[in-house]
Design an enzyme around this catalytic site. Structure first.
Site, short mmCIF file in Angstrom:
data_model
loop_
_atom_site.label_atom_id
_atom_site.label_comp_id
_atom_site.label_asym_id
_atom_site.label_seq_id
_atom_site.Cartn_x
_atom_site.Cartn_y
_atom_site.Cartn_z
N TYR A 182 0.97 -1.26 -0.09
CA TYR A 182 -0.04 0.08 -0.07
C TYR A 182 1.04 1.26 0.07
O TYR A 182 1.64 1.75 0.98
CB TYR A 182 -0.95 0.11 1.18
CG TYR A 182 -2.07 -0.92 1.20
CD1 TYR A 182 -2.21 -1.94 0.01
CD2 TYR A 182 -2.84 -1.12 2.40
CE1 TYR A 182 -3.36 -2.64 0.01
CE2 TYR A 182 -3.63 -2.31 2.46
CZ TYR A 182 -4.07 -3.00 1.20
OH TYR A 182 -5.02 -4.04 1.10
N LEU A 215 -21.78 2.86 -2.47
CA LEU A 215 -23.01 2.86 -1.47
C LEU A 215 -22.53 3.88 -0.50
O LEU A 215 -23.16 3.58 0.53
CB LEU A 215 -22.66 1.44 -0.84
CG LEU A 215 -22.71 0.03 -1.87
CD1 LEU A 215 -22.60 -1.18 -1.32
CD2 LEU A 215 -24.32 0.10 -2.42
#
Length: 333
Positions: free
Chosen positions: A56, A213
């Site tokens: 990451y 969402l």
């Protein structure tokens, strides 16, 4: 709020963890100050599980967590830290390759520990499986890392239920990380059930559908500056606009239930089993608060029925990954 266990013999943690990919620039620019503010809030509200990886930001996410722990040494006892290894840059061209060798995983864990500034991580995942290495062999490698004291438990990311069974027969597996949300329901085809049977936590990443969402889905213009999303089928035309339209009624339902859309999405994930631990990520304190609304909200059968009616299984337009993004995750039916 009811704590959840990270594997059959693991620690009890806050039901919502934090996906620290957000501490890199994967979903947009951020900095150490903003990331430390998120960790301050996590500490204040009791969020315990931090889920990161050596890739990451090519170590940046781990380094940010490490610098925070150095400035706040008392936080180490609060946080349950998970990281991953097994993905590395391809020396012969673009993209990544998967390296499950003992030498690579041992070296990468040592590097992760240095960046994090800790002697051991609470959970060490195999980030991607190399299909050429028997799962039993790589599980033995991970078990050796536990025996060395550098990892307290092991896990896997994006593996099939049958692979999990084979691994668990060699050494107890604490967690399997998988994408799981109202827009990605594939774990219901055996993974959730197998994890529950074996006492393995299902760590659900991207539980708000990479922003679809939420009350503020990422704009199509912003997507063009993010390589992963730009090439992801659900964020390409015409699917992107179709998905925005499909989720509009979900945002309305969340408002009617006095929740943010993100909060309702997380509450739904939590309702899918006591062994399911969502790990949303964010670069925003305000959005973090929206995500955490789910911690104290128990959905009723009527609530769940209303959600299913609004976003029935299979509603999403486009696959969750492109052909190149599918390299590594194990498919199963």
């Amino acid at each position: 709020m009811q704590s959840r266990q990270l594997g059959r013999d693991g620690p009890m943690i806050h039901p919502i963890g934090f996906g620290a990919m957000s501490f890199s620039d994967f979903y947009g620019a951020t900095n150490e100050h903003e990331s430390h503010a998120i960790l301050d809030m996590a500490l204040d509200v009791g969020v315990t599980h931090l889920d990161t990886s050596n890739v990451y930001g090519m170590g940046r996410s781990e380094t940010v967590i490490g610098s925070y722990l150095k400035s706040n040494p008392h936080a180490r006892d609060h946080f349950c830290i998970a990281t991953k290894g097994g993905i590395t840059r391809n020396p012969n061209g673009p993209g990544n390759i998967f390296n499950n060798s003992p030498e690579h995983l041992q070296t990468e864990l040592d590097n992760s520990l240095k960046r994090l500034g800790v002697e051991a991580v609470d959970l060490y995942y195999l980030h991607r499986r190399d299909a050429n290495v028997p799962i039993e062999e790589v599980t033995e490698t991970l078990a050796a890392l536990v025996k060395s004291g550098k990892a307290k438990a092991i896990g896997f990311s994006e593996i099939a239920p049958t692979t999990l069974r084979r691994a668990h027969a060699v050494h107890p597996v604490a967690a399997v990380q998988s994408e799981y949300s109202l827009s990605t329901r594939s774990p219901e085809l055996g993974l959730l059930q197998t994890c529950a049977e074996l006492g393995v936590a299902t760590v659900a990443f991207s539980p708000v559908g990479r922003s679809l969402l939420t009350d503020a889905p990422i704009s199509f213009e912003a997507v063009q500056d993010l390589p992963f999303l730009k090439n992801n089928p659900r964020f390409m035309t015409p699917n992107y606009h179709a998905n925005l339209a499909a989720t509009a009624s979900f945002r309305g339902l969340a408002a009617d239930m006095n929740l943010s859309a993100a909060g309702l999405a997380i509450a739904w994930v939590l309702a899918q089993g006591d062994h399911v631990i969502p790990i949303p990520g964010t670069r925003s304190i305000a959005h973090f608060g929206e995500l955490l609304q789910a911690a104290n909200r128990v959905l009723t059968p009527d609530d769940l029925q209303a959600i299913e009616a609004t976003l029935p299984i299979g509603w999403a337009h486009g696959d969750r990954y492109s052909a190149s993004q599918w390299i590594g995750p194990e498919k199963y039916c």
